[in-house]
Design a protein around this motif. Sequence first.
Motif, PDB file in Angstrom:
ATOM      1  N   ASN A   5       0.757  -1.241   0.154  1.00 25.84           N
ATOM      2  CA  ASN A   5       0.063  -0.102  -0.049  1.00 25.84           C
ATOM      3  C   ASN A   5       0.858   1.128   0.152  1.00 25.84           C
ATOM      4  O   ASN A   5       2.178   1.197   0.065  1.00 25.84           O
ATOM      5  CB  ASN A   5      -0.929   0.119   1.286  1.00 25.84           C
ATOM      6  N   LYS A   6       0.305   2.425  -0.036  1.00 31.19           N
ATOM      7  CA  LYS A   6       0.856   3.683  -0.286  1.00 31.19           C
ATOM      8  C   LYS A   6       1.845   4.112   1.109  1.00 31.19           C
ATOM      9  O   LYS A   6       2.895   4.447   0.828  1.00 31.19           O
ATOM     10  CB  LYS A   6       0.045   4.819  -0.703  1.00 31.19           C
ATOM     11  N   ASN A   7       1.196   3.879   2.000  1.00 33.48           N
ATOM     12  CA  ASN A   7       1.901   4.200   3.389  1.00 33.48           C
ATOM     13  C   ASN A   7       3.146   3.343   3.368  1.00 33.48           C
ATOM     14  O   ASN A   7       4.194   3.857   3.948  1.00 33.48           O
ATOM     15  CB  ASN A   7       1.007   4.154   4.490  1.00 33.48           C
ATOM     16  N   LEU A   8       3.129   2.218   3.227  1.00 34.92           N
ATOM     17  CA  LEU A   8       4.291   1.181   3.369  1.00 34.92           C
ATOM     18  C   LEU A   8       5.283   1.386   2.376  1.00 34.92           C
ATOM     19  O   LEU A   8       6.563   1.665   2.625  1.00 34.92           O
ATOM     20  CB  LEU A   8       3.922  -0.357   3.190  1.00 34.92           C
ATOM     21  N   ASN A   9       5.005   1.769   1.104  1.00 26.93           N
ATOM     22  CA  ASN A   9       5.862   2.106   0.139  1.00 26.93           C
ATOM     23  C   ASN A   9       6.377   3.480   0.361  1.00 26.93           C
ATOM     24  O   ASN A   9       7.814   3.665   0.007  1.00 26.93           O
ATOM     25  CB  ASN A   9       5.273   2.219  -1.346  1.00 26.93           C
ATOM     26  N   ASP A  10       5.667   4.360   1.033  1.00 25.79           N
ATOM     27  CA  ASP A  10       6.275   5.766   1.370  1.00 25.79           C
ATOM     28  C   ASP A  10       7.303   5.588   2.494  1.00 25.79           C
ATOM     29  O   ASP A  10       8.254   6.297   2.556  1.00 25.79           O
ATOM     30  CB  ASP A  10       5.414   6.681   1.705  1.00 25.79           C
ATOM     31  N   LEU A  11       6.966   4.649   3.230  1.00 29.84           N
ATOM     32  CA  LEU A  11       7.959   4.267   4.512  1.00 29.84           C
ATOM     33  C   LEU A  11       9.177   3.913   4.245  1.00 29.84           C
ATOM     34  O   LEU A  11      10.159   4.053   4.760  1.00 29.84           O
ATOM     35  CB  LEU A  11       7.241   3.338   5.531  1.00 29.84           C
ATOM     36  N   ILE A  12       9.347   3.377   3.193  1.00 30.15           N
ATOM     37  CA  ILE A  12      10.734   2.931   2.593  1.00 30.15           C
ATOM     38  C   ILE A  12      11.425   4.110   1.559  1.00 30.15           C
ATOM     39  O   ILE A  12      12.522   3.599   0.951  1.00 30.15           O
ATOM     40  CB  ILE A  12      11.064   1.505   2.182  1.00 30.15           C
ATOM     41  N   SER A  13      10.762   5.079   1.569  1.00 31.22           N
ATOM     42  CA  SER A  13      11.122   6.127   0.459  1.00 31.22           C
ATOM     43  C   SER A  13      12.568   6.661   0.790  1.00 31.22           C
ATOM     44  O   SER A  13      12.836   6.734   2.287  1.00 31.22           O
ATOM     45  CB  SER A  13      10.045   7.294   0.345  1.00 31.22           C
ATOM     46  N   GLU A  31      -2.735   1.535  11.838  1.00 31.93           N
ATOM     47  CA  GLU A  31      -2.721   0.661  10.648  1.00 31.93           C
ATOM     48  C   GLU A  31      -2.152  -0.728  10.891  1.00 31.93           C
ATOM     49  O   GLU A  31      -1.047  -0.999  10.337  1.00 31.93           O
ATOM     50  CB  GLU A  31      -2.059   1.436   9.303  1.00 31.93           C
ATOM     51  N   VAL A  32      -3.300  -1.471  11.542  1.00 28.12           N
ATOM     52  CA  VAL A  32      -2.514  -3.043  12.009  1.00 28.12           C
ATOM     53  C   VAL A  32      -2.499  -3.827  10.360  1.00 28.12           C
ATOM     54  O   VAL A  32      -1.663  -4.358  10.294  1.00 28.12           O
ATOM     55  CB  VAL A  32      -3.556  -3.575  12.866  1.00 28.12           C
ATOM     56  N   ASP A  33      -3.339  -3.564   9.530  1.00 30.13           N
ATOM     57  CA  ASP A  33      -3.312  -4.242   8.203  1.00 30.13           C
ATOM     58  C   ASP A  33      -2.188  -3.813   7.480  1.00 30.13           C
ATOM     59  O   ASP A  33      -1.342  -4.614   6.885  1.00 30.13           O
ATOM     60  CB  ASP A  33      -4.457  -3.729   7.294  1.00 30.13           C
ATOM     61  N   SER A  34      -1.452  -2.662   7.495  1.00 34.11           N
ATOM     62  CA  SER A  34      -0.210  -2.329   6.929  1.00 34.11           C
ATOM     63  C   SER A  34       0.877  -3.037   7.495  1.00 34.11           C
ATOM     64  O   SER A  34       1.836  -3.481   7.115  1.00 34.11           O
ATOM     65  CB  SER A  34      -0.106  -0.872   7.275  1.00 34.11           C
ATOM     66  N   PHE A  35       0.821  -3.103   9.030  1.00 36.19           N
ATOM     67  CA  PHE A  35       1.960  -3.762   9.809  1.00 36.19           C
ATOM     68  C   PHE A  35       1.857  -5.201   9.327  1.00 36.19           C
ATOM     69  O   PHE A  35       3.057  -6.045   9.370  1.00 36.19           O
ATOM     70  CB  PHE A  35       1.514  -3.491  11.172  1.00 36.19           C
ATOM     71  N   VAL A  36       0.648  -6.037   9.206  1.00 36.26           N
ATOM     72  CA  VAL A  36       0.648  -7.345   8.602  1.00 36.26           C
ATOM     73  C   VAL A  36       1.257  -7.393   7.501  1.00 36.26           C
ATOM     74  O   VAL A  36       2.236  -8.233   7.194  1.00 36.26           O
ATOM     75  CB  VAL A  36      -0.801  -7.813   8.554  1.00 36.26           C
ATOM     76  N   LYS A  37       0.980  -6.614   6.469  1.00 33.33           N
ATOM     77  CA  LYS A  37       1.407  -6.683   5.227  1.00 33.33           C
ATOM     78  C   LYS A  37       3.285  -6.507   5.118  1.00 33.33           C
ATOM     79  O   LYS A  37       4.078  -7.179   4.619  1.00 33.33           O
ATOM     80  CB  LYS A  37       1.026  -5.393   4.340  1.00 33.33           C
ATOM     81  N   LEU A  38       3.630  -5.719   6.045  1.00 31.54           N
ATOM     82  CA  LEU A  38       4.930  -5.329   6.205  1.00 31.54           C
ATOM     83  C   LEU A  38       5.723  -6.477   6.767  1.00 31.54           C
ATOM     84  O   LEU A  38       6.565  -6.847   6.303  1.00 31.54           O
ATOM     85  CB  LEU A  38       5.058  -4.128   7.385  1.00 31.54           C
ATOM     86  N   ASN A  68      -1.823   3.357  20.750  1.00 34.48           N
ATOM     87  CA  ASN A  68      -2.216   2.622  19.467  1.00 34.48           C
ATOM     88  C   ASN A  68      -0.970   1.601  19.357  1.00 34.48           C
ATOM     89  O   ASN A  68      -1.345   0.463  18.685  1.00 34.48           O
ATOM     90  CB  ASN A  68      -1.870   3.654  18.229  1.00 34.48           C
ATOM     91  N   ILE A  69       0.115   1.511  20.149  1.00 42.07           N
ATOM     92  CA  ILE A  69       1.133   0.773  19.908  1.00 42.07           C
ATOM     93  C   ILE A  69       0.331  -0.821  20.283  1.00 42.07           C
ATOM     94  O   ILE A  69       0.895  -2.051  19.893  1.00 42.07           O
ATOM     95  CB  ILE A  69       2.275   1.167  20.829  1.00 42.07           C
ATOM     96  N   PHE A  70      -0.501  -0.620  21.356  1.00 42.13           N
ATOM     97  CA  PHE A  70      -0.876  -1.931  21.700  1.00 42.13           C
ATOM     98  C   PHE A  70      -1.857  -2.780  20.708  1.00 42.13           C
ATOM     99  O   PHE A  70      -2.145  -4.056  20.862  1.00 42.13           O
ATOM    100  CB  PHE A  70      -1.784  -1.850  23.228  1.00 42.13           C
ATOM    101  N   LYS A  71      -2.297  -1.928  19.855  1.00 51.41           N
ATOM    102  CA  LYS A  71      -3.134  -2.714  18.625  1.00 51.41           C
ATOM    103  C   LYS A  71      -2.148  -3.540  17.553  1.00 51.41           C
ATOM    104  O   LYS A  71      -2.689  -4.180  16.952  1.00 51.41           O
ATOM    105  CB  LYS A  71      -3.873  -1.524  17.924  1.00 51.41           C
ATOM    106  N   PHE A  72      -0.890  -2.977  17.730  1.00 48.00           N
ATOM    107  CA  PHE A  72       0.252  -3.780  16.867  1.00 48.00           C
ATOM    108  C   PHE A  72       0.466  -5.096  17.426  1.00 48.00           C
ATOM    109  O   PHE A  72       0.952  -5.978  16.543  1.00 48.00           O
ATOM    110  CB  PHE A  72       1.382  -2.974  16.477  1.00 48.00           C
ATOM    111  N   ILE A  73       0.331  -5.407  18.759  1.00 55.32           N
ATOM    112  CA  ILE A  73       0.978  -6.693  19.438  1.00 55.32           C
ATOM    113  C   ILE A  73       0.435  -7.854  19.121  1.00 55.32           C
ATOM    114  O   ILE A  73       1.113  -8.921  19.589  1.00 55.32           O
ATOM    115  CB  ILE A  73       1.373  -6.366  20.786  1.00 55.32           C
ATOM    116  N   LYS A  74      -0.551  -8.021  18.510  1.00 59.17           N
ATOM    117  CA  LYS A  74      -1.322  -9.252  18.327  1.00 59.17           C
ATOM    118  C   LYS A  74      -0.405  -9.881  17.010  1.00 59.17           C
ATOM    119  O   LYS A  74      -0.416 -11.090  16.751  1.00 59.17           O
ATOM    120  CB  LYS A  74      -2.591  -9.123  17.818  1.00 59.17           C
ATOM    121  N   ILE A  75       0.404  -9.206  16.361  1.00 58.18           N
ATOM    122  CA  ILE A  75       1.093  -9.784  15.280  1.00 58.18           C
ATOM    123  C   ILE A  75       2.682  -9.837  16.036  1.00 58.18           C
ATOM    124  O   ILE A  75       3.095  -8.674  16.035  1.00 58.18           O
ATOM    125  CB  ILE A  75       1.006  -9.085  13.949  1.00 58.18           C
TER     126      ILE A  75
END
Length: 409
Positions: A5-13, A31-38, A68-75
């Motif tokens: 997605n755009k945010n992840l592609n921008d993240l490695i810009s 954006e947990v979905d973005s973290f999953v993709k990452l 919001n950090i706590f929403k990422f820790i399921k992955i």
Amino acid sequence: MDLGNKNLNDLISKDNNISKAAAQRIINGAEVDSFVKLCEKSEFLFDFIKEKINEKLFNAVNSDNFENIFKFIKIYNQDFEDFIIKAWVRFADEDLTDKILEIFETGTDEEKAYAAGYFYHINDPLALENLRKCAFSDFEPLAQNSARALAKFNDREVYNKAVEIIQSGCDDFEKYRYVNFLISYGDKNAFNILYDYLENTYMKGFAASSILYLKSFDEIIKDGAQDKAAKIFDIILSAYPEEISLDTVFDFEIFEFVKFLSNEITVGILPESYIKRLLLKTKYKFNLISREDIYTFDLNKDVKKEINLISEFLNTLQIDLFQGFEEEFKTEDKERVLEAFDTVLNFGKKEFSLNIANIVNATEHEDVIAEGIKILKVFDGLSQIKKDEILNKIENENIKAIVLSAFNQ
């Protein structure tokens, strides 16, 4: 590379402002979905890119979006745990520690792995019970983080249990998790315990590679244990590439050890024939790997380059590696004799047929007899064998049948 997605592609810009803004959007929007993709793409990313991602995400965390950090820790992903744990440590206080203790009590294994990582930095004794409980978890990141945290506490209770089990007579497979604990715990004094385990286990590739994650070849050599370093190296070579990934050529500093061996030939600490046999084994193995795409197609270019450099170094080494090689047949170490047999066969050195025949005629080891007969068959050297005497020495019917077959074909 498209990360999804755009945010992840921008993240490695390469543009710092673009990557910084993308990290802020991912954290602000949880954006947990973005973290999953990452996490799904992590194996395709270079280490320096992962480090940059961790840095950007960590810097994007502030007091307003911290929850919001706590929403990422399921992955859980080991490559990206740093930004979460470092953010927790940055905002650490009594309330946060209590919250993470609760996660350690009731969370999933993935969540507990992050919690164990937190207590590596925040040594709250209330976490000790759960760290001990999770130190041998089937979920390896949780076990590793728990072991590392226990080391920071200098807690020896679980350490002593692991040592006791490794030194016991229980099944090798059962010892697997306890060996991993000692490696993650990181006490280099466990080297001799693990080396004894290496001597007695059938899982030699696992044991040898585990030792090198605790103590490098350079450290082993500086401790004056060149003989142990050589044996570990010998086993690592045998395990490449099927049992141990070739990616470890950097982790284990294989090229540096090869150069060390080439300089040691005239030093005399290790037998010259032993060093030459190790260099020949390395030469054969790395020449084979470097020319066969089946072994290297999924390796990154740096690993491929390192493999080629090792191969080129040995191919241009100005030393006659077979001069004096016959001394290797005279050792009482059966495994070294068998390895010497393999080396002679791999390089097609028929001039050593008489040496092999003499060993076969004299030895009581049935596996040495069988291997020697196999090589002499290839070298048309079976006439040098006392057939009837050899067959009378063999009690194993399967080995006897193999030897008879060699003579009858």
